[in-house]
Design an enzyme around this catalytic site. Structure first.
Site, PDB file in Angstrom:
ATOM      1  N   HIS A  18     -14.626  -2.396  -4.789  1.00 48.85           N
ATOM      2  CA  HIS A  18     -15.680  -2.989  -3.954  1.00 48.85           C
ATOM      3  C   HIS A  18     -15.236  -2.780  -2.508  1.00 48.85           C
ATOM      4  CE1 HIS A  18     -15.595  -5.716  -7.533  1.00 48.85           C
ATOM      5  NE2 HIS A  18     -16.896  -5.809  -7.380  1.00 48.85           N
TER       6      HIS A  18
ATOM      7  N   ASP B 104     -12.598  -5.161  -1.344  1.00 54.33           N
ATOM      8  CA  ASP B 104     -11.265  -5.064  -1.963  1.00 54.33           C
ATOM      9  C   ASP B 104     -10.339  -4.238  -1.086  1.00 54.33           C
ATOM     10  OD1 ASP B 104     -12.566  -6.133  -4.162  1.00 54.33           O
ATOM     11  OD2 ASP B 104     -12.682  -4.217  -5.217  1.00 54.33           O
TER      12      ASP B 104
END
Ligand code: XUL
Ligand code: CO
Length: 443
Positions: A108, A111
């Site tokens: 993501h 992240d």
């Protein structure tokens, strides 16, 4: 074999690259079944399985739960400056991924680098990390299986992202997806995922479900059109999940998503990313969800993990059930493999798994169990009567009146005449226990 890539610091010191050593090895840091270049059913294991590391669980997952704070204290999470800290994390990630021989990774946006409320700064930071990742991908040969945007953690998404009743929030989701698509495309990402954790509702009392679903479809069209204009050739995946964090999520299960994609004319560009623990939360088996996806030519990718027999939430444990995965590999092999995707370990080590080696053991176990399931399923398909038994159950439709029915040549009156003329049907066994034994025999 993948070249091991480290940054300035070695984060997993003293741990060598994990190699295949076969069943006679007693080395806990070796593969017993996963032999990347071994050919099974016409392809190497690496090509069949296309394993990916999930950035979020492995490098951001701190072990925190609703009852307590972090237990996993990361050496790569120390620096003050967010970009420098994110680069350390990426060094650790590529060291781990290459030591594990994982050919892919998934992330993501949030992240990779911390996001704030400043859209332009987030974009700048993500671009800096994309440049860094690009270099590491080139050095190692590791590739991006898929990228995605986290549209569920920030407080602004508490009422949904693309399905938020406030257009202003939807626009923020759009900005985030645009940047995540740009990042995915810049890194040669092979797919892009939408998981709508907040795309659903908590109460129908305040929800216009029809309008929210129409907004979701419009949003997906905008994202797809933008990515295609930027030259993205990969597949978009929707990842079904029935609930958690929302009480009721719109992408409930594979069948629901298939209906949605069909209704809103998205079937040409979208396929499904089936997650084991999401399937069981929906009251299905993993195999059921795979089969529904395969039946509609939508079997794109897998998020590998497992749930817990007792707990009714998404425990995201590493996979280790050979029966479940053998049955899954039967469906995957029979349907011609995953379409564009791979097997992403959307799984986390437990809160009390605090040794550096635990992340290695978890992935070794996950890769070995899938490799073993692949070999077993291939043997079942080649040597057993599994396929023949299922086919023969439908023999009555292969000729005569049964075939006429399948071809639409019979009326309801014809069915009555046939029943009248042929008396009571014979009792035919479904042979379930026999087939369960076949699976166990080949395991
Ligand atoms: C949550 C989940 C996500 C998606 C990506 O249950 O599975 O991590 O895989 O957003
Ligand atoms: Co997932």
């Amino acid at each position: 074999m993948t070249k091991v890539i480290t940054g300035d610091t070695t984060f997993f010191k003293g741990i060598d690259q994990i190699k295949y050593e076969g069943l006679n090895s007693d080395n806990p840091l070796a593969f017993r079944w996963y032999d990347a270049d071994r050919v099974v059913a016409g392809k190497t294991m690496k090509e069949h399985l296309r394993f990916a590391c999930a950035y979020w669980h492995s490098f951001n997952g701190t072990g925190a739960d609703p009852f307590g704070g972090p237990t996993h204290i990361f050496d790569w999470d120390k620096k003050e400056d967010p970009v420098a800290r994110a680069k350390d994390k990426m060094d650790a990630a590529f060291e781990f991924i290459t030591k594990m021989q994982l050919p892919y990774y998934c992330f993501h946006d949030v992240d990779v680098v911390d996001y704030t409320n400043d859209i332009a700064e987030n974009e700048r930071h993500l671009q800096q990390l994309v440049a860094y990742a690009k270099q590491k991908q080139e050095e190692s040969g590791v590739k991006l299986l898929w990228g995605t945007a986290n549209l569920f953690s920030h407080a602004r998404y508490m009422n949904g992202a693309a399905t938020n009743p406030n257009f202003h929030v939807l626009a923020h989701a759009g900005a985030q997806v645009k940047a995540a698509l740009d990042a995915t495309i810049a890194l040669g990402g092979e797919n892009y995922v939408f998981w709508g954790g907040r795309e659903g509702y908590m109460s129908l009392l305040n929800t216009n479900m029809k309008r929210e679903q129409e907004h979701l479809a419009k949003f997906l069209h905008l994202a797809k059109d933008y990515a295609r204009q930027q030259g993205f050739k990969g597949t978009f995946f929707i990842e079904p999940k029935p609930c958690e964090p929302s009480k009721h999520q719109y992408d409930y299960d594979a069948a629901t998503v298939k209906g949605f994609l069909q209704e809103f004319d998205l079937l040409d560009d979208f396929k499904l990313n089936i997650e084991v623990n999401h399937a069981t939360l929906a009251g299905h088996t993993f195999q059921h969800e795979l089969q529904v996806a395969a039946n509609h030519n939508l079997l794109g990718s897998i998020d590998a993990n497992r749930g817990d027999y007792q707990n009714g939430w998404d425990t995201d444990q590493f996979p280790n059930d050979i029966n479940e995965l053998t049955e899954a590999m039967l469906i995957i092999l029979e349907s011609g493999g995953l379409q564009g995707g791979g097997i992403n370990f959307d799984a986390k080590i437990r809160r009390n798994s605090t040794d550096k080696l635990d992340l290695f053991y978890a992935h070794i176990g996950g890769m070995d169990i899938f490799a073993r399931a692949l070999l077993t399923a291939d043997q079942i398909l080649q040597k057993s009567d599994y396929l023949a038994i299922r086919k023969n159950r439908y023999a009555a439709f292969d000729e005569g009146a049964g075939a006429d029915f399948e071809h639409g040549k019979l009326t309801l009156d014809d069915l009555r005449s046939f029943a009248l003329a042929n008396g009571e049907p014979e009792t035919i066994s479904g042979k379930q226990e026999y087939l369960e034994n076949v699976i166990n025999r080949y395991i």
